[in-house]
Design a protein around this motif. Structure first.
Motif, PDB file in Angstrom:
ATOM      1  N   PRO A 118      38.799  43.905  48.011  1.00  0.00           N
ATOM      2  CA  PRO A 118      37.958  44.679  47.094  1.00  0.00           C
ATOM      3  C   PRO A 118      38.631  45.013  45.768  1.00  0.00           C
ATOM      4  CG  PRO A 118      38.669  46.045  48.939  1.00  0.00           C
ATOM      5  CD  PRO A 118      39.066  44.640  49.265  1.00  0.00           C
ATOM      6  N   ASN A 119      39.967  44.966  45.757  1.00  0.00           N
ATOM      7  CA  ASN A 119      40.680  45.258  44.517  1.00  0.00           C
ATOM      8  C   ASN A 119      40.446  44.194  43.439  1.00  0.00           C
ATOM      9  OD1 ASN A 119      41.830  47.648  45.492  1.00  0.00           O
ATOM     10  ND2 ASN A 119      43.510  46.524  46.467  1.00  0.00           N
ATOM     11  N   ARG A 122      37.206  46.048  41.913  1.00  0.00           N
ATOM     12  CA  ARG A 122      37.064  47.504  41.720  1.00  0.00           C
ATOM     13  C   ARG A 122      37.140  47.904  40.255  1.00  0.00           C
ATOM     14  NH1 ARG A 122      36.928  50.252  46.481  1.00  0.00           N
ATOM     15  NH2 ARG A 122      38.174  49.455  48.227  1.00  0.00           N
ATOM     16  N   PRO A 136      32.083  46.896  46.417  1.00  0.00           N
ATOM     17  CA  PRO A 136      32.791  45.649  46.091  1.00  0.00           C
ATOM     18  C   PRO A 136      32.270  44.424  46.830  1.00  0.00           C
ATOM     19  CG  PRO A 136      34.360  47.437  46.307  1.00  0.00           C
ATOM     20  CD  PRO A 136      33.025  47.994  46.727  1.00  0.00           C
TER      21      PRO A 136
END
Length: 338
Positions: A118-119, A122, A136
């Motif tokens: 998900p980073n 984000r 995400p």
């Protein structure tokens, strides 16, 4: 450390493990095991024939798990060659629980799991009109070409709030020609409403649609040529618009507008029967809606209202009864839509 203290820690650790296992068992028992679906005698499994194996990608999480299982069940139930289908599930967390759920619900399913970080998105996500659109995992479809193996050249992407009532092989065999993406288009929709005044008043932004006839399409059902996607660097093109949105705020919806900016006017049109969308109502109130005119191969509860939540609340829309036969849940609502 005393022996009694060590024993206490051991007992506490064992209690936590037992409790966790019990919770998992309770959750898993909520879903019925689907029947085994087998190919008919006309099916082939030729490794040299790329059309004989159908690849389907879906995201998987606890919030929409019930919808995902219903979707998979509907695909298998109406497929003439269900054993030729490979599912590619994209997820961010709860790998063990979700893996066990798939295994116990569909013991004969051919599937793979892929972790989506998900980073990756984000910092690129800007707030939209509905919190669920900002998760995400909604943006994972942008990264399918990166997540899936290079030897997979074509994929069908399905959202988790739809069911099929037709053979998915018909959709799989659609000729994309030189197009990267195929989807039902809706050219009668007011395309200008998907972007705000700042976008249309700035020629640097609005030039994205120059010399094109952009039409709305719903990203919950897409046939994608992953080979052409990778070659054309389309993930990077979508990310570019997400960064622009983060800085200038040129639209209000989540992951849809970047797709419109990159692909609208360049989509291979597919029959509308393959995405009877909007059954979840609008994104604010989730009011009941009717089917579009024409034949139906796929029903899609895009929008705020989800059929499993409305059925559980005893306030279903008329069309929610068409989703109910594919619900593998025993009773009540397990995971609530946040």
């Amino acid at each position: 450390m005393s022996a009694s203290y060590t024993l206490l820690l051991f007992l506490l650790f064992k209690l936590v493990l037992t409790t966790t296992a019990t919770i998992s068992t309770i959750k898993l028992s909520k879903f019925s095991e689907a029947p085994a679906f087998q190919n008919n005698i006309k099916c082939t499994t030729d490794d040299d024939d790329p059309t004989s194996t159908i690849h389907i990608a879906m995201t998987l999480d606890t919030t929409y798990l019930r919808g995902s299982l219903a979707g998979v069940f509907s695909i298998l139930r109406h497929s003439s060659c269900p054993e030729n289908i490979i599912f590619h599930f994209i997820l961010t967390h709860n790998h063990r629980l979700l893996h066990q759920t798939i295994l116990t619900t569909f013991p004969y399913l051919n599937f793979h799991f892929y972790h989506f970080n998900p980073n990756l998105v984000r910092s690129k996500i800007s707030f939209s009109i509905r919190r669920a659109l900002d998760q995400p995992l909604n943006y994972a479809r942008i990264y399918l070409a990166n997540l899936l193996p290079d030897n997979i050249h074509r994929i069908i992407y399905f959202d988790s709030d739809l069911i099929l009532v037709d053979d998915v092989a018909k959709l799989w065999k659609i000729n994309l020609g030189t197009h990267v993406l195929g989807a039902p288009e809706y050219c009668q929709a007011n395309f200008t409403t998907y972007f705000n005044e700042l976008f249309w008043s700035n020629p640097i932004f609005s030039e994205a649609f120059k010399d094109q006839k952009p039409c709305y399409f719903n990203t919950g059902v897409m046939v994608i040529d992953l080979w052409r996607w990778r070659k054309g660097w389309y993930t990077e093109k979508l990310e570019k618009w997400m960064k622009i949105q983060k800085k200038y705020r040129i639209y209000e919806l989540g992951s849809l507008p970047p797709f419109l900016l990159v692909f609208a006017g360049k989509v291979k049109g597919i029959e509308h029967r393959w995405n009877q969308h909007g059954l979840g109502g609008d994104n604010l109130q989730g009011l009941c809606r009717d089917l579009h005119s024409g034949p139906v191969s796929l029903l899609h509860w895009s929008g705020k209202g989800k059929p499993w939540l409305r059925l559980d609340s005893k306030k279903p829309c008329p069309l929610d009864s068409l989703w109910k036969p594919y619900d593998l849940r025993h009773d009540g609502s397990l995971f609530l839509d946040s």
